[in-house]
Design a protein around this motif. Structure first.
Motif, PDB file in Angstrom:
ATOM      1  N   LEU A 105       8.537   9.748   6.364  1.00  0.00           N
ATOM      2  CA  LEU A 105       8.089   9.326   5.033  1.00  0.00           C
ATOM      3  C   LEU A 105       7.724   7.842   5.042  1.00  0.00           C
ATOM      4  O   LEU A 105       6.681   7.446   4.521  1.00  0.00           O
ATOM      5  CB  LEU A 105       9.191   9.594   4.002  1.00  0.00           C
ATOM      6  CG  LEU A 105       8.816   9.315   2.564  1.00  0.00           C
ATOM      7  CD1 LEU A 105       9.372  10.402   1.669  1.00  0.00           C
ATOM      8  CD2 LEU A 105       9.341   7.981   2.105  1.00  0.00           C
ATOM      9  N   ALA A 106       8.553   7.007   5.641  1.00  0.00           N
ATOM     10  CA  ALA A 106       8.309   5.566   5.679  1.00  0.00           C
ATOM     11  C   ALA A 106       7.031   5.247   6.447  1.00  0.00           C
ATOM     12  O   ALA A 106       6.214   4.426   5.992  1.00  0.00           O
ATOM     13  CB  ALA A 106       9.502   4.855   6.306  1.00  0.00           C
ATOM     14  N   ASN A 107       6.828   5.880   7.587  1.00  0.00           N
ATOM     15  CA  ASN A 107       5.630   5.617   8.381  1.00  0.00           C
ATOM     16  C   ASN A 107       4.361   6.044   7.648  1.00  0.00           C
ATOM     17  O   ASN A 107       3.344   5.350   7.691  1.00  0.00           O
ATOM     18  CB  ASN A 107       5.723   6.314   9.740  1.00  0.00           C
ATOM     19  CG  ASN A 107       6.752   5.669  10.637  1.00  0.00           C
ATOM     20  OD1 ASN A 107       7.115   4.507  10.465  1.00  0.00           O
ATOM     21  ND2 ASN A 107       7.252   6.434  11.591  1.00  0.00           N
ATOM     22  N   ALA A 108       4.408   7.176   6.961  1.00  0.00           N
ATOM     23  CA  ALA A 108       3.245   7.646   6.204  1.00  0.00           C
ATOM     24  C   ALA A 108       2.947   6.714   5.025  1.00  0.00           C
ATOM     25  O   ALA A 108       1.784   6.459   4.709  1.00  0.00           O
ATOM     26  CB  ALA A 108       3.483   9.069   5.703  1.00  0.00           C
ATOM     27  N   ALA A 109       3.994   6.183   4.394  1.00  0.00           N
ATOM     28  CA  ALA A 109       3.786   5.242   3.288  1.00  0.00           C
ATOM     29  C   ALA A 109       3.153   3.950   3.793  1.00  0.00           C
ATOM     30  O   ALA A 109       2.291   3.362   3.132  1.00  0.00           O
ATOM     31  CB  ALA A 109       5.111   4.950   2.592  1.00  0.00           C
ATOM     32  N   ARG A 110       3.562   3.511   4.982  1.00  0.00           N
ATOM     33  CA  ARG A 110       2.949   2.322   5.593  1.00  0.00           C
ATOM     34  C   ARG A 110       1.478   2.564   5.894  1.00  0.00           C
ATOM     35  O   ARG A 110       0.637   1.707   5.639  1.00  0.00           O
ATOM     36  CB  ARG A 110       3.668   1.951   6.891  1.00  0.00           C
ATOM     37  CG  ARG A 110       4.944   1.202   6.685  1.00  0.00           C
ATOM     38  CD  ARG A 110       5.451   0.635   8.018  1.00  0.00           C
ATOM     39  NE  ARG A 110       6.774   0.096   7.836  1.00  0.00           N
ATOM     40  CZ  ARG A 110       7.902   0.704   8.198  1.00  0.00           C
ATOM     41  NH1 ARG A 110       7.853   1.889   8.768  1.00  0.00           N
ATOM     42  NH2 ARG A 110       9.070   0.135   7.998  1.00  0.00           N
ATOM     43  N   GLU A 111       1.165   3.745   6.434  1.00  0.00           N
ATOM     44  CA  GLU A 111      -0.219   4.081   6.738  1.00  0.00           C
ATOM     45  C   GLU A 111      -1.070   4.156   5.465  1.00  0.00           C
ATOM     46  O   GLU A 111      -2.258   3.860   5.506  1.00  0.00           O
ATOM     47  CB  GLU A 111      -0.298   5.419   7.472  1.00  0.00           C
ATOM     48  CG  GLU A 111       0.220   5.369   8.892  1.00  0.00           C
ATOM     49  CD  GLU A 111       0.317   6.740   9.527  1.00  0.00           C
ATOM     50  OE1 GLU A 111      -0.209   7.718   8.954  1.00  0.00           O
ATOM     51  OE2 GLU A 111       0.935   6.828  10.614  1.00  0.00           O
ATOM     52  N   ALA A 112      -0.447   4.522   4.344  1.00  0.00           N
ATOM     53  CA  ALA A 112      -1.166   4.608   3.076  1.00  0.00           C
ATOM     54  C   ALA A 112      -1.405   3.234   2.457  1.00  0.00           C
ATOM     55  O   ALA A 112      -2.125   3.124   1.476  1.00  0.00           O
ATOM     56  CB  ALA A 112      -0.398   5.495   2.104  1.00  0.00           C
ATOM     57  N   GLY A 113      -0.777   2.177   3.026  1.00  0.00           N
ATOM     58  CA  GLY A 113      -1.065   0.832   2.539  1.00  0.00           C
ATOM     59  C   GLY A 113       0.113   0.053   2.006  1.00  0.00           C
ATOM     60  O   GLY A 113      -0.043  -1.117   1.646  1.00  0.00           O
ATOM     61  N   LEU A 114       1.302   0.635   1.953  1.00  0.00           N
ATOM     62  CA  LEU A 114       2.470  -0.102   1.481  1.00  0.00           C
ATOM     63  C   LEU A 114       2.989  -1.031   2.572  1.00  0.00           C
ATOM     64  O   LEU A 114       2.962  -0.679   3.755  1.00  0.00           O
ATOM     65  CB  LEU A 114       3.592   0.848   1.051  1.00  0.00           C
ATOM     66  CG  LEU A 114       3.381   1.585  -0.255  1.00  0.00           C
ATOM     67  CD1 LEU A 114       4.574   2.483  -0.549  1.00  0.00           C
ATOM     68  CD2 LEU A 114       3.174   0.616  -1.407  1.00  0.00           C
ATOM     69  N   ILE A 115       3.463  -2.186   2.178  1.00  0.00           N
ATOM     70  CA  ILE A 115       3.989  -3.175   3.124  1.00  0.00           C
ATOM     71  C   ILE A 115       5.489  -3.291   2.917  1.00  0.00           C
ATOM     72  O   ILE A 115       5.952  -3.602   1.821  1.00  0.00           O
ATOM     73  CB  ILE A 115       3.310  -4.547   2.903  1.00  0.00           C
ATOM     74  CG1 ILE A 115       1.810  -4.417   3.131  1.00  0.00           C
ATOM     75  CG2 ILE A 115       3.918  -5.592   3.834  1.00  0.00           C
ATOM     76  CD1 ILE A 115       1.021  -5.597   2.660  1.00  0.00           C
ATOM     77  N   PHE A 116       6.260  -3.024   3.980  1.00  0.00           N
ATOM     78  CA  PHE A 116       7.708  -3.230   3.982  1.00  0.00           C
ATOM     79  C   PHE A 116       8.230  -3.305   5.378  1.00  0.00           C
ATOM     80  O   PHE A 116       7.544  -3.028   6.333  1.00  0.00           O
ATOM     81  CB  PHE A 116       8.456  -2.158   3.170  1.00  0.00           C
ATOM     82  CG  PHE A 116       8.246  -0.739   3.575  1.00  0.00           C
ATOM     83  CD1 PHE A 116       9.132  -0.117   4.439  1.00  0.00           C
ATOM     84  CD2 PHE A 116       7.183  -0.007   3.096  1.00  0.00           C
ATOM     85  CE1 PHE A 116       8.964   1.202   4.793  1.00  0.00           C
ATOM     86  CE2 PHE A 116       7.003   1.313   3.441  1.00  0.00           C
ATOM     87  CZ  PHE A 116       7.892   1.925   4.302  1.00  0.00           C
TER      88      PHE A 116
END
Length: 116
Positions: A105-116
């Protein structure tokens, strides 16, 4: 003294929550995993409000395993957050190990453009 898995997770969760907090500019991205579903929210802890929330129940006609399901939810939350004007978040794994569904989930959110 034997501890249950839930008691252990709650102890870890309390330790994490003592260190991180979400704001309006950088909300806390918290994950909840059940046996069948996965849920994620972006929370502003200063006001106690959920800004964006998505879950595997939002997926339509999805077929795949739970790790793939979590990745799809990560893409959904990323897109919804960008749409709401949120680009940076603080990740709260909620006491779960950063492995498997949570990591996916975290990796997919990063790929979608979220920064963390």
């Amino acid at each position: 003294m034997a501890f249950s898995k839930i008691a252990r997770r709650n102890k870890i969760k309390a330790r994490i929550r003592g260190k991180i907090s979400g704001t309006a500019e950088r909300p806390r991205m918290t994950v909840f995993r059940s046996n069948k579903q996965i849920y994620v929210q972006l929370v502003n802890d200063n006001e106690g409000k959920t800004l964006v929330a998505r879950s595997s129940k939002n997926l339509v006609d999805f077929s795949g395993n739970k790790v793939e399901q979590a990745a799809a939810v990560g893409k959904l939350i990323g897109a919804a957050a960008i749409e709401a004007g949120i680009t940076k978040v603080v990740f709260d794994r909620n006491g779960y190990l950063y492995h498997g569904r949570v990591e996916s989930l975290a990796n997919a959110a990063r790929e979608a453009g979220l920064i963390f």
